[in-house]
Design a protein around this motif. Structure first.
Motif, mmCIF file in Angstrom:
data_model
loop_
_atom_site.group_PDB
_atom_site.id
_atom_site.type_symbol
_atom_site.label_atom_id
_atom_site.label_comp_id
_atom_site.label_asym_id
_atom_site.label_seq_id
_atom_site.Cartn_x
_atom_site.Cartn_y
_atom_site.Cartn_z
ATOM 1 N N GLY A 58 0.649 -1.070 -0.013
ATOM 2 C CA GLY A 58 -0.284 0.208 0.284
ATOM 3 C C GLY A 58 0.856 1.481 -0.215
ATOM 4 O O GLY A 58 0.613 2.209 -0.839
ATOM 5 N N THR A 59 2.166 1.080 0.878
ATOM 6 C CA THR A 59 2.806 1.918 0.980
ATOM 7 C C THR A 59 3.498 2.855 -0.165
ATOM 8 O O THR A 59 3.338 3.951 -0.914
ATOM 9 C CB THR A 59 4.347 1.761 1.656
ATOM 10 O OG1 THR A 59 3.370 2.327 2.812
ATOM 11 C CG2 THR A 59 5.246 3.057 1.689
ATOM 12 N N ASN A 62 0.911 4.089 -3.039
ATOM 13 C CA ASN A 62 0.752 5.259 -2.565
ATOM 14 C C ASN A 62 1.619 6.445 -2.715
ATOM 15 O O ASN A 62 1.153 7.394 -3.779
ATOM 16 C CB ASN A 62 0.363 5.709 -0.892
ATOM 17 C CG ASN A 62 -0.770 5.022 -0.391
ATOM 18 O OD1 ASN A 62 -1.641 5.469 -1.332
ATOM 19 N ND2 ASN A 62 -1.237 4.778 0.680
ATOM 20 N N THR A 84 -0.911 8.668 4.291
ATOM 21 C CA THR A 84 -0.210 9.076 3.314
ATOM 22 C C THR A 84 1.224 10.480 3.599
ATOM 23 O O THR A 84 2.209 10.695 2.980
ATOM 24 C CB THR A 84 -1.039 9.904 1.501
ATOM 25 O OG1 THR A 84 -2.151 10.686 2.568
ATOM 26 C CG2 THR A 84 -1.723 8.706 1.017
ATOM 27 N N GLU A 88 4.270 6.838 5.502
ATOM 28 C CA GLU A 88 5.021 6.985 4.637
ATOM 29 C C GLU A 88 6.322 6.618 4.066
ATOM 30 O O GLU A 88 6.887 7.337 3.390
ATOM 31 C CB GLU A 88 4.201 6.909 3.528
ATOM 32 C CG GLU A 88 2.848 5.955 3.979
ATOM 33 C CD GLU A 88 1.683 5.716 2.235
ATOM 34 O OE1 GLU A 88 1.641 6.291 0.764
ATOM 35 O OE2 GLU A 88 0.889 4.889 2.925
ATOM 36 N N CYS A 134 -5.662 14.205 -0.812
ATOM 37 C CA CYS A 134 -5.204 12.075 -1.297
ATOM 38 C C CYS A 134 -6.764 12.834 0.204
ATOM 39 O O CYS A 134 -6.450 13.223 1.422
ATOM 40 C CB CYS A 134 -4.400 12.088 -0.249
ATOM 41 S SG CYS A 134 -2.662 12.303 -1.380
ATOM 42 N N GLU A 136 -9.169 8.987 2.693
ATOM 43 C CA GLU A 136 -8.328 7.777 2.513
ATOM 44 C C GLU A 136 -9.800 7.422 3.494
ATOM 45 O O GLU A 136 -10.466 7.675 3.780
ATOM 46 C CB GLU A 136 -7.718 7.461 4.090
ATOM 47 C CG GLU A 136 -7.128 6.775 4.581
ATOM 48 C CD GLU A 136 -5.779 6.983 5.716
ATOM 49 O OE1 GLU A 136 -5.022 7.861 5.662
ATOM 50 O OE2 GLU A 136 -6.061 6.630 6.566
ATOM 51 N N ASP A 166 -6.816 6.827 -1.202
ATOM 52 C CA ASP A 166 -5.840 5.648 -0.441
ATOM 53 C C ASP A 166 -6.815 4.886 0.318
ATOM 54 O O ASP A 166 -7.774 5.207 1.643
ATOM 55 C CB ASP A 166 -5.218 6.402 1.058
ATOM 56 C CG ASP A 166 -4.693 5.153 1.861
ATOM 57 O OD1 ASP A 166 -4.605 4.388 1.562
ATOM 58 O OD2 ASP A 166 -3.743 5.577 2.650
ATOM 59 N N SER A 192 -5.982 3.405 -4.652
ATOM 60 C CA SER A 192 -4.613 2.619 -4.225
ATOM 61 C C SER A 192 -5.326 1.482 -3.108
ATOM 62 O O SER A 192 -5.969 1.632 -2.275
ATOM 63 C CB SER A 192 -3.444 2.734 -3.919
ATOM 64 O OG SER A 192 -3.709 3.376 -2.326
#
Ligand SMILES: *Cc1c(COP(=O)(O)O)cnc(C)c1O
Length: 329
Positions: A58-59, A62, A84, A88, A134, A136, A166, A192
């Motif tokens: 996932g990291t 992003n 994010t 990260e 961004c 989430e 995210d 993502s």
């Protein structure tokens, strides 16, 4: 062990392992791994995007997305507690010279649009260029309100901002909001999502976006060392999960509800539940004491967040509640 630390701990089921074992393979850096290609097509179709890219984590998903949206000297707006921004390693700044502009999430896990407006930089040589925003979803287990999401997209468009979701747990959000995942995912410029959270896959995430974006993202993936050759072995787990482990997330949410109710009844904790997460705060005593007690009962927790997932049955939830009860007794 009953492991409540995270939904990253889920293991491939025997059926998933069997499916992985039989996966057709090729060299994905040449675009020739049939299983990776099938997974990417499936994810694109499910999220309503044109194309998709299988990535290591996932990291990485992003980071690649931010690097694809932004140039050196641009900035992205994200939540103060957003993965994010906070979790990260500052990757976008370190590797992309892209500056983060964090602002707090509100109590619903949203970025308040007035707060966002206040931090968008004017077109002036003093400032970084505000390029991307961004979100989430879920955010700390909270599924974002659908009405908010449409206001958000209208706002981003009016202000000429690109958007990234995210969606590490976007399927939990879709199940909780009772909509097809595409309704949440499609309006974002990129999303993502994690296959390794609560879906039983050993590793992997996917970026979904339009074809031009994914072509550019593939270059960044290679540069970051994420071209993984016969990755179909792992991608097959993703295909199996997307076909078999999404609907069942509803039972994780139910188990989380049951756990929250049982813990609440003990009268010793403040308890809140969001999709597959239960947050507790102790009215007395320390987490360390609680953690040791639970470990004696075969239960692992890390902090105030208990995460329910597919490797837990209702019986396990009952055992957890009983262990909490014995702690307070
Ligand atoms: C876990 C998580 C990620 C990153 O996942 P990794 O695969 O561990 O790199 C990104 N965003 C959110 C919200 C997450 O919970």
């Amino acid at each position: 062990m009953i492991d409540l630390r995270s939904d990253t701990v889920t293991l491939p089921t025997p059926e998933m392992r069997d499916f992985m074992f039989k996966a057709e393979l090729g060299d994905d850096v040449y675009g020739e791994d049939p299983s990776v290609n099938q997974l990417q097509d499936l994810a694109a179709q499910m999220t309503g995007h044109q194309a998709a890219l299988y990535v290591a984590s996932g990291t990485q998903g992003n980071l690649i997305s931010i690097l694809t949206h932004c140039q050196r000297g641009d900035e992205y707006i994200a939540g103060q507690q957003a993965h994010t921004y906070r979790f990260e390693g500052g990757g976008a700044a370190v590797l992309g010279s892209v500056q983060p502009q964090p602002i707090p999430f509100n109590e619903r896990g949203e970025l308040d649009l007035n707060d966002v407006r206040a931090v968008i930089k004017p077109d002036d040589h003093h400032f970084a260029r505000t390029r991307l925003i961004c979100l989430e979803n879920t955010q700390a287990g909270r599924a974002l309100d659908l009405a908010y999401l449409s206001e958000f997209h209208e706002f981003a468009q009016e202000n000429g901002l690109a958007t990234h979701l995210d969606g590490a747990r976007v399927f939990n959000a879709a199940i909780a909001s009772k909509v097809d995942v595409s309704q949440i995912a499609k309006p974002f410029g990129s999303i993502s999502l994690c296959l390794s959270k609560g879906l039983g896959c050993p590793v992997g995430s996917i970026i979904c976006a339009d074809k031009a974006f994914i072509d550019e993202a593939r270059k960044w993936r290679k540069m970051l060392g994420g071209g993984m050759r016969q990755a179909g072995m792992m991608a097959a787990a993703g295909i199996f999960a997307l076909n078999n482990h999404i609907e069942r997330l509803a039972s994780d949410h139910e188990n989380a509800e049951v756990l929250a109710r049982e813990l609440n009844e003990l009268g010793q904790l403040t308890v809140t539940q969001t999709t597959n997460m239960v947050f507790i705060s102790l009215e007395s005593g320390t987490f360390d004491d609680l953690r040791v007690h639970l470990l004696d009962h075969g239960i692992m927790i890390s902090d105030d967040r208990l995460v329910v997932h597919m490797d837990l049955e209702r019986d396990d939830i009952v055992k957890v509640a009983a262990a909490f009860r014995s702690y307070f007794e």
